[in-house]
Every structure is written in C-alpha cells, then in structure tokens.
Scaffold this motif. Structure first.
Motif, PDB file in Angstrom:
ATOM      1  N   TYR A   1      15.392  82.218  24.227  1.00 50.03           N
ATOM      2  CA  TYR A   1      14.944  82.572  25.576  1.00 50.03           C
ATOM      3  C   TYR A   1      15.073  81.392  26.528  1.00 50.03           C
ATOM      4  O   TYR A   1      15.538  81.531  27.649  1.00 50.03           O
ATOM      5  N   ARG A   2      14.663  80.206  26.071  1.00 51.91           N
ATOM      6  CA  ARG A   2      14.740  79.016  26.933  1.00 51.91           C
ATOM      7  C   ARG A   2      16.192  78.679  27.253  1.00 51.91           C
ATOM      8  O   ARG A   2      16.524  78.327  28.388  1.00 51.91           O
ATOM      9  N   ALA A   3      17.073  78.791  26.271  1.00 50.68           N
ATOM     10  CA  ALA A   3      18.495  78.536  26.511  1.00 50.68           C
ATOM     11  C   ALA A   3      19.051  79.535  27.524  1.00 50.68           C
ATOM     12  O   ALA A   3      19.817  79.157  28.425  1.00 50.68           O
ATOM     13  N   GLN A   4      18.655  80.797  27.419  1.00 50.45           N
ATOM     14  CA  GLN A   4      19.098  81.801  28.387  1.00 50.45           C
ATOM     15  C   GLN A   4      18.590  81.460  29.784  1.00 50.45           C
ATOM     16  O   GLN A   4      19.328  81.603  30.758  1.00 50.45           O
ATOM     17  N   GLU A   5      17.338  81.009  29.893  1.00 54.07           N
ATOM     18  CA  GLU A   5      16.786  80.616  31.198  1.00 54.07           C
ATOM     19  C   GLU A   5      17.597  79.511  31.854  1.00 54.07           C
ATOM     20  O   GLU A   5      17.728  79.470  33.069  1.00 54.07           O
ATOM     21  N   THR A   6      18.137  78.613  31.051  1.00 54.34           N
ATOM     22  CA  THR A   6      18.899  77.489  31.598  1.00 54.34           C
ATOM     23  C   THR A   6      20.374  77.828  31.822  1.00 54.34           C
ATOM     24  O   THR A   6      21.130  76.991  32.311  1.00 54.34           O
ATOM     25  N   GLY A   7      20.791  79.019  31.427  1.00 53.78           N
ATOM     26  CA  GLY A   7      22.183  79.418  31.576  1.00 53.78           C
ATOM     27  C   GLY A   7      23.102  78.798  30.548  1.00 53.78           C
ATOM     28  O   GLY A   7      24.315  78.711  30.747  1.00 53.78           O
ATOM     29  N   ALA A   8      22.546  78.376  29.430  1.00 53.86           N
ATOM     30  CA  ALA A   8      23.333  77.697  28.393  1.00 53.86           C
ATOM     31  C   ALA A   8      24.117  78.688  27.538  1.00 53.86           C
ATOM     32  O   ALA A   8      23.710  79.833  27.345  1.00 53.86           O
ATOM     33  N   ASP A   9      25.225  78.201  27.029  1.00 55.09           N
ATOM     34  CA  ASP A   9      26.019  78.937  26.044  1.00 55.09           C
ATOM     35  C   ASP A   9      25.596  78.551  24.629  1.00 55.09           C
ATOM     36  O   ASP A   9      25.723  79.336  23.699  1.00 55.09           O
ATOM     37  N   ILE A  10      25.131  77.300  24.510  1.00 53.18           N
ATOM     38  CA  ILE A  10      24.808  76.714  23.206  1.00 53.18           C
ATOM     39  C   ILE A  10      23.453  76.028  23.285  1.00 53.18           C
ATOM     40  O   ILE A  10      23.179  75.304  24.250  1.00 53.18           O
ATOM     41  N   ALA A  11      22.612  76.244  22.285  1.00 57.80           N
ATOM     42  CA  ALA A  11      21.328  75.544  22.182  1.00 57.80           C
ATOM     43  C   ALA A  11      21.386  74.645  20.958  1.00 57.80           C
ATOM     44  O   ALA A  11      21.650  75.109  19.846  1.00 57.80           O
ATOM     45  N   CYS A  12      21.172  73.351  21.157  1.00 56.96           N
ATOM     46  CA  CYS A  12      21.141  72.375  20.064  1.00 56.96           C
ATOM     47  C   CYS A  12      19.710  71.897  19.891  1.00 56.96           C
ATOM     48  O   CYS A  12      19.061  71.514  20.868  1.00 56.96           O
ATOM     49  N   PHE A  13      19.223  71.899  18.661  1.00 54.05           N
ATOM     50  CA  PHE A  13      17.844  71.506  18.388  1.00 54.05           C
ATOM     51  C   PHE A  13      17.744  70.964  16.980  1.00 54.05           C
ATOM     52  O   PHE A  13      18.673  71.058  16.185  1.00 54.05           O
ATOM     53  N   GLY A  14      16.602  70.398  16.669  1.00 49.34           N
ATOM     54  CA  GLY A  14      16.342  69.847  15.350  1.00 49.34           C
ATOM     55  C   GLY A  14      14.979  70.298  14.863  1.00 49.34           C
ATOM     56  O   GLY A  14      14.656  71.467  14.875  1.00 49.34           O
ATOM     57  N   HIS A  15      14.170  69.356  14.451  1.00 47.07           N
ATOM     58  CA  HIS A  15      12.769  69.503  14.051  1.00 47.07           C
ATOM     59  C   HIS A  15      12.580  70.100  12.655  1.00 47.07           C
ATOM     60  O   HIS A  15      11.756  69.603  11.889  1.00 47.07           O
ATOM     61  N   THR A  16      13.311  71.139  12.289  1.00 52.34           N
ATOM     62  CA  THR A  16      13.091  71.776  10.988  1.00 52.34           C
ATOM     63  C   THR A  16      13.804  71.052   9.858  1.00 52.34           C
ATOM     64  O   THR A  16      13.490  71.289   8.690  1.00 52.34           O
ATOM     65  N   HIS A  17      14.783  70.196  10.187  1.00 49.92           N
ATOM     66  CA  HIS A  17      15.613  69.481   9.213  1.00 49.92           C
ATOM     67  C   HIS A  17      16.480  70.444   8.403  1.00 49.92           C
ATOM     68  O   HIS A  17      17.039  70.068   7.383  1.00 49.92           O
ATOM     69  N   LEU A  18      16.592  71.681   8.842  1.00 49.17           N
ATOM     70  CA  LEU A  18      17.342  72.714   8.136  1.00 49.17           C
ATOM     71  C   LEU A  18      18.578  73.088   8.959  1.00 49.17           C
ATOM     72  O   LEU A  18      18.449  73.578  10.083  1.00 49.17           O
ATOM     73  N   PRO A  19      19.776  72.861   8.444  1.00 49.47           N
ATOM     74  CA  PRO A  19      20.978  73.156   9.224  1.00 49.47           C
ATOM     75  C   PRO A  19      21.223  74.656   9.365  1.00 49.47           C
ATOM     76  O   PRO A  19      21.108  75.407   8.400  1.00 49.47           O
ATOM     77  N   ILE A  20      21.539  75.062  10.608  1.00 48.06           N
ATOM     78  CA  ILE A  20      21.935  76.450  10.866  1.00 48.06           C
ATOM     79  C   ILE A  20      22.945  76.470  12.003  1.00 48.06           C
ATOM     80  O   ILE A  20      22.986  75.561  12.833  1.00 48.06           O
ATOM     81  N   CYS A  21      23.718  77.521  12.027  1.00 47.10           N
ATOM     82  CA  CYS A  21      24.615  77.788  13.147  1.00 47.10           C
ATOM     83  C   CYS A  21      24.794  79.288  13.191  1.00 47.10           C
ATOM     84  O   CYS A  21      25.396  79.872  12.283  1.00 47.10           O
ATOM     85  N   GLU A  22      24.225  79.907  14.223  1.00 41.94           N
ATOM     86  CA  GLU A  22      24.329  81.360  14.344  1.00 41.94           C
ATOM     87  C   GLU A  22      24.312  81.752  15.809  1.00 41.94           C
ATOM     88  O   GLU A  22      23.743  81.041  16.643  1.00 41.94           O
ATOM     89  N   LYS A  23      24.964  82.862  16.091  1.00 39.66           N
ATOM     90  CA  LYS A  23      24.996  83.377  17.454  1.00 39.66           C
ATOM     91  C   LYS A  23      23.967  84.486  17.568  1.00 39.66           C
ATOM     92  O   LYS A  23      23.896  85.376  16.714  1.00 39.66           O
ATOM     93  N   ASP A  24      23.149  84.410  18.623  1.00 42.39           N
ATOM     94  CA  ASP A  24      22.087  85.377  18.849  1.00 42.39           C
ATOM     95  C   ASP A  24      22.079  85.754  20.321  1.00 42.39           C
ATOM     96  O   ASP A  24      21.853  84.895  21.179  1.00 42.39           O
ATOM     97  N   GLU A  25      22.372  87.016  20.598  1.00 39.14           N
ATOM     98  CA  GLU A  25      22.384  87.506  21.978  1.00 39.14           C
ATOM     99  C   GLU A  25      23.238  86.623  22.895  1.00 39.14           C
ATOM    100  O   GLU A  25      22.840  86.291  24.014  1.00 39.14           O
ATOM    101  N   GLY A  26      24.389  86.205  22.406  1.00 40.68           N
ATOM    102  CA  GLY A  26      25.317  85.425  23.217  1.00 40.68           C
ATOM    103  C   GLY A  26      25.071  83.931  23.249  1.00 40.68           C
ATOM    104  O   GLY A  26      25.840  83.183  23.845  1.00 40.68           O
ATOM    105  N   ILE A  27      24.001  83.459  22.615  1.00 42.56           N
ATOM    106  CA  ILE A  27      23.687  82.028  22.572  1.00 42.56           C
ATOM    107  C   ILE A  27      23.999  81.502  21.175  1.00 42.56           C
ATOM    108  O   ILE A  27      23.518  82.050  20.173  1.00 42.56           O
TER     109      ILE A  27
END
Length: 165
Positions: A90-116
């Motif tokens: 939701y926050r990425a959509q608010e900013t108009g981003a195509d890609i959201a990069c984050f950490g914190h969980t230390h668990l690698p993921i890469c997935e597309k969700d609702e265009g992000i």
C-alpha cells in the motif's frame, strides 16, 4: 542498469564493500540496519534508509528513480513486514513506485503483488528462515525483461529465488 539491493549488514562493512566491489553496480540500495557510521558505507551512487538498529540520521523512506523505474525503499519495521506485505505494498502504491525494496525480516523474497514488485534481499549477516546470507541484483537492459537474481555472500547464485518479467 544494474542495482545492488542489500539489507541488514549489521556492521559488516568489509563484507558489504567486498560485495559492492564484486558486483560493480550502477547504484546500491541499502534497506537499513547497516549498524555503522554513514562514512563506512560504500561510496558512489547510494540510496540508504534507517533501520530499527541504526543510529545515523538518514531517511526512514526514500524514492530512487532510474529510467522508467521508481523504487520505494524502506527498512520495513514500520510497515509490519514480519506479519504481512500488504502495508508495504500500500505504501509503495501511495508513492507511485513500481518496486518496493525492504529488509528487516532477513528473509529473501521477490514477488509481484498488485503490480508492485516486492524485493527483500535477505541479510548478508544473519539469515532467518533461509540457510544462506544473501543479497539481490536487479538488472534492466534496454528492450530486455527486468531480472532479479539472488546471490550468497560468496557470489554464488541462488537460482530458486530468481525472478524475471
């Protein structure tokens, strides 16, 4: 264009700089918990955000744009990423981003969700829920699909995490 996405280095500046030297990216995104002074972070084109373990004064969130891609970068702890990816999407959509990069969980993921495209590179210091310490490399060449590859800290690929559009 080659973007190194890294997170949760927790003071391992030597390893961080070795990875940057090996990958030779056009830009580095550090998703927080670098746990060192800002001056110890890689020089060059860098987007960095503050994690829950950082003391340096850097932004909690940043936008990075290159070519036609807009990145939303945050650590993730303020978006409850340990419980759900919905708030960060939701926050990425608010900013108009195509890609959201984050950490914190230390668990690698890469997935597309609702265009992000949601990318967590994992951790180069302390993996959780995955057996390797990892980072991600995003590549976008003209007239080529977007590609995200994950690597162990020694530079060997982790093909099961790869993503391509």
């Amino acid at each position: 264009m080659k973007v190194l996405v890294i997170s949760d280095s927790h003071g391992r500046t030597k390893l961080l700089n070795e990875i940057v030297e090996r990958v030779r990216p056009d830009h580095v995104i550090h998703c927080g918990d670098f746990c060192t002074s800002r001056q110890n972070l890689p020089s060059g084109s860098l987007t960095v955000v503050r994690g829950n373990c950082d003391w340096e004064t850097v932004p909690e969130e940043q936008i990075f744009e290159t070519g036609s891609l807009r990145f939303f970068v945050t650590h993730g702890h303020r978006h409850q990423v340990k419980y759900s990816l919905l708030p960060i999407r939701y926050r990425a959509q608010e900013t108009g981003a195509d890609i959201a990069c984050f950490g914190h969980t230390h668990l690698p993921i890469c997935e597309k969700d609702e265009g992000i495209l949601l990318i967590n590179p994992g951790s180069i210091s302390y993996p959780r829920g995955f057996k390797y310490r990892t980072y991600a490399v995003l590549e976008k060449k003209e007239n080529q699909p977007l590609k995200v590859s994950f690597y162990k800290v020694d530079g060997s690929p982790v093909p099961e995490l790869a993503y391509e559009e």
